[in-house]
Scaffold this motif. Sequence first.
Motif, PDB file in Angstrom:
ATOM      1  N   ASN A  11       0.822  -1.223   0.000  1.00 24.95           N
ATOM      2  CA  ASN A  11       0.000   0.000   0.000  1.00 24.95           C
ATOM      3  C   ASN A  11       0.851   1.267   0.000  1.00 24.95           C
ATOM      4  N   MET A  12       1.973   1.218   0.690  1.00 26.74           N
ATOM      5  CA  MET A  12       2.862   2.388   0.756  1.00 26.74           C
ATOM      6  C   MET A  12       3.988   2.285  -0.268  1.00 26.74           C
ATOM      7  N   MET A  64      10.317  -1.349   2.262  1.00 25.82           N
ATOM      8  CA  MET A  64       9.071  -0.860   2.867  1.00 25.82           C
ATOM      9  C   MET A  64       8.232  -2.093   3.199  1.00 25.82           C
ATOM     10  N   LEU A  65       8.597  -2.727   4.328  1.00 24.11           N
ATOM     11  CA  LEU A  65       8.053  -4.036   4.696  1.00 24.11           C
ATOM     12  C   LEU A  65       7.177  -3.912   5.934  1.00 24.11           C
ATOM     13  N   HIS A  70      10.261  -9.054   9.200  1.00 24.67           N
ATOM     14  CA  HIS A  70      10.444  -9.056   7.741  1.00 24.67           C
ATOM     15  C   HIS A  70      11.716  -8.285   7.366  1.00 24.67           C
ATOM     16  N   VAL A  74      14.781  -9.979   5.424  1.00 26.21           N
ATOM     17  CA  VAL A  74      15.139  -9.563   4.058  1.00 26.21           C
ATOM     18  C   VAL A  74      16.572  -9.018   4.000  1.00 26.21           C
ATOM     19  N   SER A  97      10.249   1.091   6.552  1.00 26.64           N
ATOM     20  CA  SER A  97       9.209   0.400   7.323  1.00 26.64           C
ATOM     21  C   SER A  97       9.132   0.977   8.734  1.00 26.64           C
ATOM     22  N   GLY A 126       0.438   8.484   5.344  1.00 25.62           N
ATOM     23  CA  GLY A 126      -0.537   7.515   4.835  1.00 25.62           C
ATOM     24  C   GLY A 126      -0.411   7.271   3.343  1.00 25.62           C
ATOM     25  N   MET A 242      -3.607  -0.521   7.717  1.00 26.54           N
ATOM     26  CA  MET A 242      -4.334  -1.637   8.325  1.00 26.54           C
ATOM     27  C   MET A 242      -4.320  -1.575   9.863  1.00 26.54           C
TER      28      MET A 242
HETATM   29  P1  NAD Z   1       1.486  -3.715   3.047  1.00 23.79           P
HETATM   30  O1  NAD Z   1       1.203  -4.982   3.757  1.00 23.79           O
HETATM   31  O2  NAD Z   1       0.478  -3.127   2.119  1.00 23.79           O
HETATM   32  O3  NAD Z   1       2.871  -3.844   2.222  1.00 23.79           O
HETATM   33  C1  NAD Z   1       3.965  -4.634   2.634  1.00 23.79           C
HETATM   34  C2  NAD Z   1       4.471  -5.374   1.409  1.00 23.79           C
HETATM   35  O4  NAD Z   1       5.660  -6.106   1.769  1.00 23.79           O
HETATM   36  C3  NAD Z   1       3.465  -6.391   0.858  1.00 23.79           C
HETATM   37  O5  NAD Z   1       3.213  -6.102  -0.514  1.00 23.79           O
HETATM   38  C4  NAD Z   1       4.167  -7.739   1.050  1.00 23.79           C
HETATM   39  O6  NAD Z   1       3.885  -8.659   0.013  1.00 23.79           O
HETATM   40  C5  NAD Z   1       5.621  -7.320   1.041  1.00 23.79           C
HETATM   41  N1  NAD Z   1       6.510  -8.290   1.678  1.00 23.79           N
HETATM   42  C6  NAD Z   1       6.371  -8.886   2.894  1.00 23.79           C
HETATM   43  N2  NAD Z   1       7.423  -9.701   3.129  1.00 23.79           N
HETATM   44  C7  NAD Z   1       8.232  -9.605   2.050  1.00 23.79           C
HETATM   45  C8  NAD Z   1       9.478 -10.220   1.692  1.00 23.79           C
HETATM   46  N3  NAD Z   1      10.092 -11.091   2.495  1.00 23.79           N
HETATM   47  N4  NAD Z   1      10.027  -9.896   0.499  1.00 23.79           N
HETATM   48  C9  NAD Z   1       9.408  -9.016  -0.334  1.00 23.79           C
HETATM   49  N5  NAD Z   1       8.217  -8.411  -0.054  1.00 23.79           N
HETATM   50  C10 NAD Z   1       7.654  -8.709   1.122  1.00 23.79           C
HETATM   51  O7  NAD Z   1       1.857  -2.647   4.193  1.00 23.79           O
HETATM   52  P2  NAD Z   1       1.963  -1.047   4.047  1.00 23.79           P
HETATM   53  O8  NAD Z   1       0.686  -0.425   4.490  1.00 23.79           O
HETATM   54  O9  NAD Z   1       2.576  -0.709   2.725  1.00 23.79           O
HETATM   55  O10 NAD Z   1       3.025  -0.766   5.224  1.00 23.79           O
HETATM   56  C11 NAD Z   1       4.421  -1.011   5.068  1.00 23.79           C
HETATM   57  C12 NAD Z   1       5.144  -0.379   6.258  1.00 23.79           C
HETATM   58  O11 NAD Z   1       4.863   1.035   6.278  1.00 23.79           O
HETATM   59  C13 NAD Z   1       4.677  -0.914   7.620  1.00 23.79           C
HETATM   60  O12 NAD Z   1       5.795  -0.999   8.472  1.00 23.79           O
HETATM   61  C14 NAD Z   1       3.692   0.141   8.107  1.00 23.79           C
HETATM   62  O13 NAD Z   1       3.610   0.186   9.517  1.00 23.79           O
HETATM   63  C15 NAD Z   1       4.324   1.410   7.532  1.00 23.79           C
HETATM   64  N6  NAD Z   1       3.399   2.536   7.290  1.00 23.79           N
HETATM   65  C16 NAD Z   1       2.196   2.352   6.681  1.00 23.79           C
HETATM   66  C17 NAD Z   1       1.359   3.449   6.467  1.00 23.79           C
HETATM   67  C18 NAD Z   1       0.008   3.298   5.813  1.00 23.79           C
HETATM   68  O14 NAD Z   1      -0.802   4.257   5.882  1.00 23.79           O
HETATM   69  N7  NAD Z   1      -0.293   2.168   5.169  1.00 23.79           N
HETATM   70  C19 NAD Z   1       1.768   4.733   6.846  1.00 23.79           C
HETATM   71  C20 NAD Z   1       3.021   4.890   7.420  1.00 23.79           C
HETATM   72  C21 NAD Z   1       3.847   3.792   7.636  1.00 23.79           C
END
Ligand code: NAD
Length: 303
Positions: A11-12, A64-65, A70, A74, A97, A126, A242
């Motif tokens: 998502n990010m 960005m995991l 994770h 990685v 992340s 976000g 999430m």
């Molecule tokens: P997400 O679950 O949408 O994305 C994470 C991605 O990582 C997924 O596509 C998943 O397939 C991939 N992934 C997991 N393990 C992997 C691996 N071993 N190798 C390759 N890819 C792998 O989560 P998100 O919302 O994008 O959030 C990512 C990080 O950003 C988190 O730490 C979250 O706390 C932080 N964050 C999110 C937001 C938000 O609004 N969504 C805002 C700020 C910070």
Amino acid sequence: MAKIGFIGLGNMGGPMAANLVKAGHQVRGFDLNPAALAALEAAGGTRAGSAAEAAQGAEAIVTMLPAGEHVREVWMHQGGLIEAAVAQGQPLLIDCSTIDVASARTVAEAAAAAGLAMLDAPVSGGTVGAAAGTLTFMVGGTEEAFARARPVLAAMGKTIVHAGAPGAGQAAKICNNMMLSINMIGVSEGFLLAQKLGLDWDKLWAITSTATAQSWALSNYCPAPGPVPNAPSNRDYAPGFMAALMLKDVKLAQAAADATGSPTPLATLATALYQKLVDAGEGARDFSAIFRWLAEQERGKLG
Ligand code: NAD
């Protein structure tokens, strides 16, 4: 313009990588989810078959995991990113992340032991901020590494702050999300009470978003459906951010508060409420679904 490896295109990470492409960088990405790889290609990036392959020829590598496990896996497992990065010369390593400070420091130390500079650079803003390239980056690491990272981060964000030594970016991020987690519940309670009092949510929003209750959760991400059209509340709480990830962050904040003896009575209660939301099967919904969950509870049963 730089060659950049990008791992974690969710998502990010997806929209962040797309903004790097837009800024003229060559992005080679990897994710476990094939749909995320297809989206990167559609945005003009190239897909890699593994994290190590994404690092090939890279001058900077971004992850960005979801969580600390994770990130450690990685970067540090055999054949992982640090090993792959060493073979590329001196690429700059950036983890965006949100993870625990200890994991951030462990990975940065492993990178340093391999002769590589690494930054923790978690973000706020976000998915809307990720898509618009207006994220706030809070960065931990050396001044020198921070200066190298600036042009890369500037393609994805608007505000870029050097928070301090390795781990300082993560420390700032968990404090931010602890405040946000409480605030989202506060906004939810206000909109629920307004409903009971017969107030119109659009009217309440017009008043409170310019009054002393204003906040990001209220003005940009209103948990009550209606007032903010692109908020997750208007798409059945599809994330966004999430609830399971918010629970992870408030637990990180609680662990840090326990370790330092910092008083957090409201965050302790907020953590318990997000836990109930996740236990109710809503972990994959946006964290603002706490509003809908609260609306279903009976007064007096939540403490
Ligand atoms: P997400 O679950 O949408 O994305 C994470 C991605 O990582 C997924 O596509 C998943 O397939 C991939 N992934 C997991 N393990 C992997 C691996 N071993 N190798 C390759 N890819 C792998 O989560 P998100 O919302 O994008 O959030 C990512 C990080 O950003 C988190 O730490 C979250 O706390 C932080 N964050 C999110 C937001 C938000 O609004 N969504 C805002 C700020 C910070």
